[in-house]
Scaffold this active site. Structure first.
Site, PDB file in Angstrom:
ATOM      1  N   HIS A 198      78.480  21.041 -19.882  1.00 47.34           N
ATOM      2  CA  HIS A 198      78.070  22.342 -20.408  1.00 47.34           C
ATOM      3  C   HIS A 198      79.293  23.201 -20.735  1.00 47.34           C
ATOM      4  O   HIS A 198      80.182  23.369 -19.910  1.00 47.34           O
ATOM      5  CB  HIS A 198      77.190  23.059 -19.386  1.00 47.34           C
ATOM      6  N   CYS A 253      70.497  23.279 -20.467  1.00 45.33           N
ATOM      7  CA  CYS A 253      71.732  22.509 -20.672  1.00 45.33           C
ATOM      8  C   CYS A 253      72.520  22.214 -19.401  1.00 45.33           C
ATOM      9  O   CYS A 253      72.826  21.053 -19.105  1.00 45.33           O
ATOM     10  CB  CYS A 253      72.636  23.242 -21.666  1.00 45.33           C
TER      11      CYS A 253
END
Length: 644
Positions: A315, A260
């Site tokens: 993120h 991610c």
């Protein structure tokens, strides 16, 4: 390697990628004034430049030395990125003393000199181009483009509505809506401008952007099944297919990284991991790797856009403005904290639905999950635009959806779509007998480098052992729950599309929609579960563009692209300058014609010095230790045979 001649463009590029070069970097570097005397103290031989540069050789001309200037290291302090170069004398080979401080005087780099020459060449024809473009202004998408206007000749017809599940009804298999023809936008391109270019000021008339990042969604989406040998045959995604039918969908698009934080950092900043230095979730928070003001949303805000976001965009950005350590608040006009209700407010088990059964799914509601409220926020902001509450400012609206990320907890009816005893396992499995499955895994891994087995596949990890337990049937359960969570995501996409199609026609025909997933996901392929590999399952992602008067509804493109294309392409389509720090290709030619000639490739990174490159046919992987993999997707779409 004997396969080198079969794909020279693909393999020859790898050396530069693996070395951390061959990618675009920021050109607004600054150097300290040099002292050109040979130095006894080698520490004086280092010059600092502002920005993460890939190569210091251009400093030879600036410092007027005939020796070498080599990149030594990249540094980061706070939000300031810099690089250190070592200077040696070409005559005596000794170090050359330099001022190691960073000067306040901006240096004119080779790239800037080339840009100035290009601008001088363009100036002569600028007035004529502007006059010619203004004569073509008509209805439809009207884009001011640094003095030239890219304008549609006609207004496209109203999008064809398709039935969407209500929040109380799960998705069901449906045929996608029939594509409707759309006129073509004038192919005027946006020139690349310096990152120091002044904001354009009046942004009225530029297209809106509805930006939809999705977390952990692999290629188990309907349009892959219909057009490729990819996907899962049981996955039901009528609303993602509905979005696909509205525009152009890529079947060979790849994340820049397969976890991610670096993937999202790469998309938002426009810089690959090898440029920014952000390689892993351990490199979090991401802000030390990206200077404030460089992100995509900041670029749009600085040029007159209203920028709003909700959910997971960057993120761990769900705290919004209340979590300033996780986003740059100056880059957003509005970013509320996500809403959680029910069990979601109290917290699910982090691996619930994966390593363990879902608890009381019959008590879980659609609006318990933050994604539901993220979509509601974005619907409200689109309605505000329809009510003209923002003085004509176009919007850049980021709708960050977390599902199908773990935990795989959704209302019971989504699980009911996929009865566990009917779930189909990955294609190499021919039986539910675990002994034979183990043998199939070992057979698949026999030609994979040991580095990849230990660092990527991790077949001996504890959770894989749990999934192998035949008596619990956890592997089928994991696939069932992942499919169910995709169905929940699809419902929320349907809510967003319903609201979009209720907007006035002038907004619909002046709004670009982009949906992308930050990376794919393994569900047992190569003995691996979850992410963080360089294989197909982990990098191949849904990538859908709807661009009025540019994309043709219902079209598919199989050309290799990666998500670094998002930043430069959106700048082109909206008439904004492309900052110098941005990596990646402008894929507008493919949006206009999915069959256009294309020599681009996709580059994927998972950790420092681990890279994959993908072209129309092959995937080549090279790891930090020099080991390699090569797969021929024409003959081996499941990547069973390593040709390297």
């Amino acid at each position: 390697m004997r396969f080198l001649a079969r794909l020279p463009p693909l393999l020859l590029l790898l050396g530069s990628v693996s070395a951390g070069i061959g990618v675009a970097v920021a050109d607004d570097v600054v150097v300290g004034p040099p002292n050109l005397d040979c130095a006894e103290d080698e520490d004086a031989a280092f010059v600092t430049v502002r920005g993460n540069v890939r190569d210091c050789s251009w400093l030879r001309d600036k410092l007027e030395v005939d020796g070498d200037v080599d990149l030594v290291e990249k540094q980061c302090e706070g939000t300031e990125a810099s690089s250190v170069c070592r200077v040696t004398c070409g005559t005596c080979g000794e170090a050359i003393a330099t001022d190691t401080g960073v000067s306040d005087e901006p240096a004119t780099t080779v790239a800037e000199e080339q840009e100035q020459e290009q601008e001088e060449e363009e100036d002569a024809g600028a007035d004529a181009a502007e006059a010619g473009s203004l004569e073509e202004v008509g209805s439809g998408l009207d884009v001011e483009n640094d003095g030239a206007e890219a304008t549609a000749a006609t207004e496209p017809p109203s999008p064809t509505a398709a039935p969407t599940p209500s929040p109380t009804d799960p998705p069901s298999p449906t045929d996608p809506p029939s594509p409707t023809a759309a006129p073509t936008l004038s192919p005027t391109a946006s020139p690349t401008a310096s990152p120091t270019a002044a904001p354009t000021g009046d942004s009225r008339g530029r297209p809106n952007v509805l930006f939809i990042p999705v977390d952990d969604l692999n290629n188990w989406v309907g349009y892959f099944l219909r057009h490729t040998r990819k996907g899962h045959p049981q996955s039901m995604t009528p609303n993602l297919d509905r979005l696909s039918a509205m525009g152009l969908s890529f079947t060979n698009a790849h994340a820049s990284s397969t976890i991610c934080n670096p993937s999202r950092t790469a998309v938002w900043s426009g810089m690959r991991p090898s440029t920014s230095g952000c390689y892993d979730n351990k490199d979090y928070p991401w802000k030390p790797f990206v200077q404030e003001g460089l992100n995509l949303n900041a670029h749009f805000k600085n040029r007159g856009y209203y920028t709003a976001g909700s959910g997971k965009t960057h993120h761990s950005s769900q705290e919004g403005m209340e979590g300033p350590e996780k986003i740059y608040t100056s880059e957003w006009s509005e970013y509320p904290k996500v809403v959680k209700k029910g069990r979601a407010a109290g917290g699910y088990g982090p691996f619930e639905g994966f390593l363990s059964e879902v608890i009381e799914a019959d008590k879980v509601l659609d609006d318990d999950d933050p994604d539901y409220h993220t979509v509601s926020f974005c619907i409200d902001r689109m309605k505000e635009d329809a009510e003209k509450k923002r003085d004509g400012k176009p919007f850049f609206l980021a709708c960050g959806l977390v599902k199908p990320h773990l935990p795989w907890v959704v209302p019971q009816r989504y699980y009911d779509l996929y009865p566990r005893d009917t779930v189909q396992l990955p294609p190499y499995v021919t039986t539910n007998q675990w002994k034979e499955w183990d043998e199939a895994i070992m057979e698949d891994l026999k030609d994979v480098p040991e580095y990849a087995i230990q660092r990527m596949a991790n077949p001996d990890k504890e959770y894989t052992d749990i999934l192998r337990m035949n008596e619990t049937r956890r592997w089928e359960g994991a696939i069932q729950n992942y499919l169910a969570t995709i169905a929940y995501l699809d419902m929320n996409v349907g809510r967003l599309l319903d609201a979009f199609e209720e907007l006035p026609q002038e907004i619909q025909t002046n709004t670009i929609i982009v949906l992308w997933s930050d990376h794919g996901y393994h569900l047992g392929e190569k003995g691996h579960h979850k992410k963080q590999t360089l294989w197909e399952e982990c990098s191949d992602v849904p990538f859908i563009w709807v661009v009025p008067n540019v994309t043709t509804p219902g079209t598919i493109c199989d050309r290799p692209v990666d998500l670094q294309s998002i930043y430069p392409t959106l700048c082109n389509l909206t008439g904004l300058d492309v900052p110098d720090h941005v990596d990646g290709d402008n894929i507008r030619p493919l949006l206009e014609d999915p069959d256009a000639e294309w020599d681009g490739i996709a580059t994927v990174t998972m950790g420092r010095m681990n890279h994959a490159i993908v072209d129309q046919r092959y995937r080549y992987i090279r790891y930090e230790d020099g080991s390699e993999e090569l797969y021929d997707h024409d003959n081996d779409p499941n990547e069973f045979e390593n040709l390297a």
